[in-house]
Design a protein around this motif. Sequence first.
Motif, PDB file in Angstrom:
ATOM      1  N   THR A   4       0.818  -1.210   0.000  1.00  0.00           N
ATOM      2  CA  THR A   4       0.000   0.000   0.000  1.00  0.00           C
ATOM      3  C   THR A   4       0.856   1.266   0.000  1.00  0.00           C
ATOM      4  N   ARG A  64       2.479   6.778  -0.874  1.00  0.00           N
ATOM      5  CA  ARG A  64       1.714   5.985  -1.833  1.00  0.00           C
ATOM      6  C   ARG A  64       2.168   6.344  -3.239  1.00  0.00           C
ATOM      7  N   ALA A 209      -0.408  -5.629   3.462  1.00  0.00           N
ATOM      8  CA  ALA A 209      -1.831  -5.455   3.757  1.00  0.00           C
ATOM      9  C   ALA A 209      -2.101  -5.446   5.254  1.00  0.00           C
TER      10      ALA A 209
END
Length: 223
Positions: A4, A64, A209
């Motif tokens: 992520t 990100r 995750a």
Amino acid sequence: MTYTRFAIYDAPSDDALAEFGATWLGWDIRTGCATDQPDVHGLDDITMTPRKYGFHGTLKPPFRLATGTDVGGLQVAVTEMAATCAPTKSGGLALTTLGGFLALIPTGDLSGLERVAGACVRALDPFRAPQSKADLIRRRKAGLSARQETLMLRWGYPYVMEEFRFHLTLSARMPDQDRAQWFQTAQANLPPLNEIYAIDSIALCGERADGRFELIQRYALTG
């Protein structure tokens, strides 16, 4: 593995120091595996926050990926940046209380280390997605200076460039009355520290995750 967020860290490769950090925090960023912590009452609690990041010194804070970029392109960019960036050395690490938490910080001349961190921030910024409004609000709660606000808007994080202070975090923030005891406990568990702290590689790490970071690839600094 899908990540992520990504970050550029100094993930110590010295076996004794890296093993200490992984065991103390309960997470080995090098292997992406949990570790058994020392049998010390309260250690799990004070390391819960930094555990997910693993034992590291931040060079480019987590980000990100920007729209239109991908992991492959990021890896190419890190390779190219590392090939033009020279390694650096400073004085040895010292245990300290920094902003209410325990950390190891390098001593002596830090200009080379600051150079490496600045290069990581600048060279890889095209891969960083803009911060969300929620992120900006959260950061501003810390009471940023005008310069820190400017840096955050430009580079996505307020503590970069001249506001950068390299450290390897060992705990969350603690009440004043607990710091001396935990300082002594950490000192007792530390391995012998070298008189020189060298950074000759950088580590591309990814957030899984489950929220924990792991090493993706290490890049030698050969500039």
